[in-house]
Design a protein around this motif. Sequence first.
Motif, PDB file in Angstrom:
ATOM      1  N   ASP A 193      31.687  41.305  48.986  1.00 50.98           N
ATOM      2  CA  ASP A 193      33.139  41.176  49.009  1.00 50.98           C
ATOM      3  C   ASP A 193      33.698  41.093  47.593  1.00 50.98           C
ATOM      4  O   ASP A 193      32.960  41.065  46.597  1.00 50.98           O
ATOM      5  N   VAL A 194      35.021  41.064  47.494  1.00 50.29           N
ATOM      6  CA  VAL A 194      35.685  41.108  46.189  1.00 50.29           C
ATOM      7  C   VAL A 194      35.304  39.911  45.320  1.00 50.29           C
ATOM      8  O   VAL A 194      35.046  40.059  44.126  1.00 50.29           O
ATOM      9  N   GLU A 195      35.271  38.714  45.914  1.00 43.44           N
ATOM     10  CA  GLU A 195      34.956  37.529  45.109  1.00 43.44           C
ATOM     11  C   GLU A 195      33.558  37.627  44.498  1.00 43.44           C
ATOM     12  O   GLU A 195      33.368  37.337  43.312  1.00 43.44           O
ATOM     13  N   TYR A 196      32.590  38.037  45.301  1.00 47.41           N
ATOM     14  CA  TYR A 196      31.234  38.165  44.759  1.00 47.41           C
ATOM     15  C   TYR A 196      31.193  39.221  43.656  1.00 47.41           C
ATOM     16  O   TYR A 196      30.548  39.006  42.627  1.00 47.41           O
ATOM     17  N   PRO A 213      37.417  40.873  26.997  1.00 46.97           N
ATOM     18  CA  PRO A 213      38.713  41.478  26.688  1.00 46.97           C
ATOM     19  C   PRO A 213      39.149  42.541  27.693  1.00 46.97           C
ATOM     20  O   PRO A 213      39.330  43.718  27.358  1.00 46.97           O
ATOM     21  N   LEU A 214      39.335  42.125  28.935  1.00 47.03           N
ATOM     22  CA  LEU A 214      39.807  43.031  29.983  1.00 47.03           C
ATOM     23  C   LEU A 214      41.030  42.426  30.657  1.00 47.03           C
ATOM     24  O   LEU A 214      41.123  41.215  30.831  1.00 47.03           O
ATOM     25  N   SER A 215      41.938  43.289  31.062  1.00 49.78           N
ATOM     26  CA  SER A 215      43.065  42.834  31.864  1.00 49.78           C
ATOM     27  C   SER A 215      42.623  42.714  33.318  1.00 49.78           C
ATOM     28  O   SER A 215      41.557  43.213  33.712  1.00 49.78           O
ATOM     29  N   GLN A 216      43.453  42.063  34.128  1.00 50.58           N
ATOM     30  CA  GLN A 216      43.123  41.946  35.548  1.00 50.58           C
ATOM     31  C   GLN A 216      43.112  43.319  36.216  1.00 50.58           C
ATOM     32  O   GLN A 216      42.305  43.584  37.107  1.00 50.58           O
ATOM     33  N   GLY A 217      43.991  44.216  35.760  1.00 47.19           N
ATOM     34  CA  GLY A 217      44.011  45.568  36.313  1.00 47.19           C
ATOM     35  C   GLY A 217      42.741  46.332  35.989  1.00 47.19           C
ATOM     36  O   GLY A 217      42.220  47.081  36.829  1.00 47.19           O
ATOM     37  N   THR A 222      44.641  42.078  45.187  1.00 46.08           N
ATOM     38  CA  THR A 222      43.515  41.303  45.700  1.00 46.08           C
ATOM     39  C   THR A 222      42.715  40.688  44.564  1.00 46.08           C
ATOM     40  O   THR A 222      42.286  39.523  44.636  1.00 46.08           O
ATOM     41  N   THR A 223      42.515  41.461  43.499  1.00 41.62           N
ATOM     42  CA  THR A 223      41.777  40.956  42.345  1.00 41.62           C
ATOM     43  C   THR A 223      42.497  39.775  41.716  1.00 41.62           C
ATOM     44  O   THR A 223      41.890  38.748  41.392  1.00 41.62           O
ATOM     45  N   ALA A 254      42.281  32.040  42.427  1.00 46.24           N
ATOM     46  CA  ALA A 254      41.546  31.051  43.220  1.00 46.24           C
ATOM     47  C   ALA A 254      40.332  30.535  42.454  1.00 46.24           C
ATOM     48  O   ALA A 254      40.043  29.331  42.458  1.00 46.24           O
ATOM     49  N   LEU A 255      39.631  31.427  41.760  1.00 39.47           N
ATOM     50  CA  LEU A 255      38.471  31.026  40.963  1.00 39.47           C
ATOM     51  C   LEU A 255      38.894  30.171  39.773  1.00 39.47           C
ATOM     52  O   LEU A 255      38.185  29.232  39.386  1.00 39.47           O
TER      53      LEU A 255
END
Length: 229
Positions: free
Chosen positions: A142-145, A170-174, A186-187, A193-194
């Motif tokens: 899943d996405v979280e893992y 150095p990464l954006s959420q996108g 979703t990301t 949450a994390l």
Amino acid sequence: MDAQSNSIATVVRSELINLDSVTKFSPNRRFATVYSESGPLDSLFFLESGLVKIHKRGDDNKEIILQILAGGELFGEQALGAEASRNVAAEVLQEGVIYVIPRDIFLRVCDERPDLWREVTLLLTARKRQLEKKIELLCLRDVEYRILYYMADLARMFGAKSNGAEYSIPLSQGELASLIGATRETTSTTLNALARKGVIRLGRRQLIVPSIDGVLEAANQRSQAAKVS
């Protein structure tokens, strides 16, 4: 950078980058194009410093990042095959120095150094394993893992220790969404949450890992929970 990349990097630095036909490219901005899809397969590239993403875009312009490379890596290895043109693109994520090595020059050096062909084979095998792992994660996790897996992996690969204990990615959420194969929304929700749990911290165009062991433990807990459910 793994052992194969390190071995090839040693040869490239000592025997290739100073040849007259090898050119130096110093992109000074994010998103500069190194090569495009459908581009000619006439060169390989050596990333001396900075970050580069290997990616592909669909007809809807949706992007998936296949790989992120840090300094000391050879890339553009598709030029060693029989394809007529590239089917992926490479773009700068963080400014640095890139050397452009003509295909015929690289082949000549490999022929002069047969042991280098073995290292190239090992590198290609490692890249294949990375893609197989990506497919496994996309299909079975899943996405979280997937976020936890890549956060730990990126921290080990090139995450600079910001204060001797934390790793700054150095990464954006996108960009992370494109890497893990999920939507931006979703990301972002999962990252928040994390962050509330203290597993990670969020910065401006960066993701902070306080502890790799902490991220791995959270990934293990997520995996165990999935088995129970």
